[in-house]
Design an enzyme around this catalytic site. Structure first.
Site, PDB file in Angstrom:
ATOM      1  N   LEU A  32       0.570  -0.977   0.052  1.00  0.00           N
ATOM      2  CA  LEU A  32       0.076  -0.071   0.138  1.00  0.00           C
ATOM      3  C   LEU A  32       0.723   1.211   0.038  1.00  0.00           C
ATOM      4  O   LEU A  32       0.223   2.435   0.280  1.00  0.00           O
ATOM      5  CB  LEU A  32      -1.043   0.039   1.127  1.00  0.00           C
ATOM      6  N   CYS A  33       2.212   1.173  -0.126  1.00  0.00           N
ATOM      7  CA  CYS A  33       3.008   2.399  -0.123  1.00  0.00           C
ATOM      8  C   CYS A  33       2.724   2.857  -1.636  1.00  0.00           C
ATOM      9  O   CYS A  33       2.601   2.358  -2.807  1.00  0.00           O
ATOM     10  CB  CYS A  33       4.590   1.747  -0.002  1.00  0.00           C
ATOM     11  N   HIS A  34       2.835   4.243  -1.584  1.00  0.00           N
ATOM     12  CA  HIS A  34       2.864   5.312  -2.897  1.00  0.00           C
ATOM     13  C   HIS A  34       4.011   5.392  -3.527  1.00  0.00           C
ATOM     14  O   HIS A  34       5.200   5.336  -2.821  1.00  0.00           O
ATOM     15  CB  HIS A  34       2.390   6.654  -2.262  1.00  0.00           C
ATOM     16  N   ASP A  72      23.757 -11.763   4.103  1.00  0.00           N
ATOM     17  CA  ASP A  72      23.997 -12.669   2.900  1.00  0.00           C
ATOM     18  C   ASP A  72      25.534 -12.744   2.550  1.00  0.00           C
ATOM     19  O   ASP A  72      26.195 -13.841   2.334  1.00  0.00           O
ATOM     20  CB  ASP A  72      23.254 -12.166   1.665  1.00  0.00           C
ATOM     21  N   MET A 123       8.738   4.683   5.305  1.00  0.00           N
ATOM     22  CA  MET A 123       8.827   3.197   4.802  1.00  0.00           C
ATOM     23  C   MET A 123      10.131   2.995   3.974  1.00  0.00           C
ATOM     24  O   MET A 123      10.628   1.906   3.782  1.00  0.00           O
ATOM     25  CB  MET A 123       7.703   2.919   3.758  1.00  0.00           C
ATOM     26  N   GLU A 124      10.308   3.920   2.966  1.00  0.00           N
ATOM     27  CA  GLU A 124      11.701   4.004   2.160  1.00  0.00           C
ATOM     28  C   GLU A 124      12.784   3.840   3.272  1.00  0.00           C
ATOM     29  O   GLU A 124      13.680   3.122   2.662  1.00  0.00           O
ATOM     30  CB  GLU A 124      11.631   5.137   1.417  1.00  0.00           C
TER      31      GLU A 124
END
Length: 163
Positions: A77-79, A128, A113-114
């Site tokens: 739901l992120c723009h 990793d 969120m970014e």
């Protein structure tokens, strides 16, 4: 029907993307941090550039930058935003590597969120690249430290003095 205070739900309780079109673009910035906990030998190898897969910090930095730009592909739901800048920096200690991501934009919604995604993916990249040396690593402490801009204004997390 629901009277939910959550903005990502429609009146029937279904998931939706929040409508930000009425908002005016403004400057926004977010800073997030996380840590990858590891053995002292692994942290030392990263600091010396002695990990067999290569320059861990350089690769994790690029991974974090790419992740910030791809956040709406990962979080449903992120723009999609015009990400203006992404900085990913590292602090190497005896038994952990701290990642800090700063993301900036001029847009209609924030970049929290970014920044969080940049930290997460940079941490996963460290894991990793170092897993052959240390499979007991732990990724933790993913936190929003600061955000500026938007209707809700500025948020700054209180520093934890236990470190």
């Amino acid at each position: 029907m629901t009277d939910s205070p959550f903005t990502h739900l429609d009146p029937l309780g279904r998931a939706r993307m929040v409508d930000v079109t009425p908002k005016d673009p403004s400057y926004r910035r977010a800073i997030a941090r996380c840590r990858v906990y590891m053995s002292d030998d692994t942290a030392s190898q990263v600091a010396r550039g002695a990990i067999a897969k290569g320059d861990v910090i350089a690769v994790a930095r690029v991974a974090g930058i790419q992740a910030a730009k791809r956040t709406p592909d990962l979080i449903p739901l992120c723009h999609p935003l015009l990400v203006g800048s992404v900085y990913v920096n590292f602090e190497i200690a005896d038994t952990w590597i701290e990642i800090e991501a700063q993301v900036e934009t001029v847009d209609r919604t924030g970049v929290e969120m970014e920044a969080l995604t940049a930290c997460s993916v940079a941490a996963l990249t460290i894991y990793d690249m170092c897993k052959s040396a240390d499979r007991s690593m732990v990724i933790g402490d993913l936190t929003l430290w600061e955000k500026t801009g938007g209707k809700s204004g500025t948020y700054r997390r209180e520093a934890d003095t236990s470190d």
